[in-house]
Design a protein around this motif. Sequence first.
Motif, PDB file in Angstrom:
ATOM      1  N   ALA A   1       0.846  -1.199   0.000  1.00  0.00           N
ATOM      2  CA  ALA A   1       0.000   0.000   0.000  1.00  0.00           C
ATOM      3  C   ALA A   1       0.881   1.248   0.000  1.00  0.00           C
ATOM      4  O   ALA A   1       0.649   2.196  -0.757  1.00  0.00           O
ATOM      5  N   SER A   2       1.898   1.249   0.839  1.00  0.00           N
ATOM      6  CA  SER A   2       2.777   2.408   0.946  1.00  0.00           C
ATOM      7  C   SER A   2       3.550   2.621  -0.362  1.00  0.00           C
ATOM      8  O   SER A   2       3.788   3.763  -0.764  1.00  0.00           O
ATOM      9  N   ALA A   3       3.908   1.516  -1.035  1.00  0.00           N
ATOM     10  CA  ALA A   3       4.623   1.636  -2.324  1.00  0.00           C
ATOM     11  C   ALA A   3       3.722   2.242  -3.390  1.00  0.00           C
ATOM     12  O   ALA A   3       4.104   3.222  -4.049  1.00  0.00           O
ATOM     13  N   VAL A   4       2.524   1.717  -3.562  1.00  0.00           N
ATOM     14  CA  VAL A   4       1.639   2.275  -4.607  1.00  0.00           C
ATOM     15  C   VAL A   4       1.214   3.704  -4.238  1.00  0.00           C
ATOM     16  O   VAL A   4       0.966   4.530  -5.127  1.00  0.00           O
ATOM     17  N   ALA A   5       1.154   4.014  -2.914  1.00  0.00           N
ATOM     18  CA  ALA A   5       0.702   5.333  -2.473  1.00  0.00           C
ATOM     19  C   ALA A   5       1.682   6.445  -2.835  1.00  0.00           C
ATOM     20  O   ALA A   5       1.338   7.617  -2.790  1.00  0.00           O
ATOM     21  N   ALA A   6       2.924   6.072  -3.181  1.00  0.00           N
ATOM     22  CA  ALA A   6       3.914   7.076  -3.574  1.00  0.00           C
ATOM     23  C   ALA A   6       3.821   7.410  -5.062  1.00  0.00           C
ATOM     24  O   ALA A   6       4.501   8.329  -5.532  1.00  0.00           O
ATOM     25  N   ILE A   7       2.978   6.686  -5.809  1.00  0.00           N
ATOM     26  CA  ILE A   7       2.869   6.893  -7.262  1.00  0.00           C
ATOM     27  C   ILE A   7       1.790   7.949  -7.545  1.00  0.00           C
ATOM     28  O   ILE A   7       0.617   7.742  -7.228  1.00  0.00           O
ATOM     29  N   PRO A   8       2.182   9.112  -8.105  1.00  0.00           N
ATOM     30  CA  PRO A   8       1.226  10.206  -8.299  1.00  0.00           C
ATOM     31  C   PRO A   8      -0.031   9.790  -9.075  1.00  0.00           C
ATOM     32  O   PRO A   8      -1.138  10.206  -8.706  1.00  0.00           O
ATOM     33  N   ALA A   9       0.111   8.965 -10.115  1.00  0.00           N
ATOM     34  CA  ALA A   9      -1.054   8.591 -10.931  1.00  0.00           C
ATOM     35  C   ALA A   9      -2.040   7.739 -10.136  1.00  0.00           C
ATOM     36  O   ALA A   9      -3.246   7.765 -10.394  1.00  0.00           O
ATOM     37  N   VAL A  10      -1.539   6.975  -9.172  1.00  0.00           N
ATOM     38  CA  VAL A  10      -2.428   6.190  -8.305  1.00  0.00           C
ATOM     39  C   VAL A  10      -3.244   7.134  -7.429  1.00  0.00           C
ATOM     40  O   VAL A  10      -4.467   7.010  -7.310  1.00  0.00           O
ATOM     41  N   ARG A  11      -2.569   8.112  -6.824  1.00  0.00           N
ATOM     42  CA  ARG A  11      -3.279   9.062  -5.956  1.00  0.00           C
ATOM     43  C   ARG A  11      -4.312   9.838  -6.764  1.00  0.00           C
ATOM     44  O   ARG A  11      -5.426  10.066  -6.315  1.00  0.00           O
ATOM     45  N   ALA A  12      -3.929  10.246  -7.976  1.00  0.00           N
ATOM     46  CA  ALA A  12      -4.849  11.009  -8.833  1.00  0.00           C
ATOM     47  C   ALA A  12      -6.081  10.170  -9.156  1.00  0.00           C
ATOM     48  O   ALA A  12      -7.204  10.669  -9.148  1.00  0.00           O
ATOM     49  N   ALA A  13      -5.864   8.882  -9.414  1.00  0.00           N
ATOM     50  CA  ALA A  13      -6.984   8.006  -9.795  1.00  0.00           C
ATOM     51  C   ALA A  13      -7.971   7.819  -8.645  1.00  0.00           C
ATOM     52  O   ALA A  13      -9.147   7.547  -8.875  1.00  0.00           O
ATOM     53  N   LEU A  14      -7.497   7.964  -7.402  1.00  0.00           N
ATOM     54  CA  LEU A  14      -8.365   7.720  -6.238  1.00  0.00           C
ATOM     55  C   LEU A  14      -8.954   9.011  -5.654  1.00  0.00           C
ATOM     56  O   LEU A  14      -9.835   8.957  -4.793  1.00  0.00           O
TER      57      LEU A  14
END
Length: 218
Positions: A85-98
């Motif tokens: 979770a912490s790894a994907v949470a550092a990816i800007p496009a993941v945060r933007a998608a959520l």
Amino acid sequence: TPAGTIIAVDGPAAAGKGTLARRLAVAFGLPYLDTGLLYRAVGRRLLDAGADPRDAIHAEAAARALIAEDLARTDLRGPAADMAASAVAAIPAVRAALLDWQRDFGRAQGAVMDGRDIGTVVFPDAQAKLFVTASIEERTRRRLAELRARGIAADPAQVEAELRVRDAQDEARPVAPLRPAADALLLDTTDLDAEAAFTEALQLIESRLGKDLDTRRA
Ligand code: CDP
Ligand code: CDP
């Protein structure tokens, strides 16, 4: 509480955000959202697919697929899912998608939302923002007790090390790092049990919401 009120509850891992936010939601009659589950679900999908959670393209696709589906099906609470979770949470496009999904949730009826960036990014204009902390030793004890209650034996030194790595990663990322909003109410729960933390949080929030209403009336 006025309709549409947002109460943000941010802070490091195992500080007691979820326990507190759930009780506040009941007390204020607001829906509750655990935003950590979103990042956990994205991380879990990559693990289940045998993919690296730092893979931005795969992670963004997983985040976009997720928001249309059911979150409660997979094991999102194990140690592997913490780090993914912490790894994907550092990816800007993941945060933007959520992001829009979280804003839509809050705007529908107001909400108590717990996470890392609710007060700084998702709802910077939330009516009340709590930043909940506790010492690393106390957070390690709490996480160990939780694991024990679920029948999972864990090494205290390893649990502490994983909390430290995850907090450092969450604080250091360039996008939506873990930090208190400038206007956050700080609540250190190291020496408070869940009941005392709730009482303290209620007082902090009520005085903040009271001031807010006074300012609007003035
Ligand atoms: O959401 P977060 O990871 O910050 O914490 P949690 O899932 O609410 O877990 C915190 C654990 O510590 C729970 O088992 C609580 O019963 C316990 N606890 C607490 O939440 N608050 C305190 N002030 C003391 C203990
Ligand atoms: O329960 P715990 O505090 O251990 O973790 P969580 O709240 O379920 O969050 C898991 C991970 O998701 C965190 O370590 C963060 O990297 C990420 N997260 C985030 O970046 N932003 C949020 N609003 C919520 C979680």
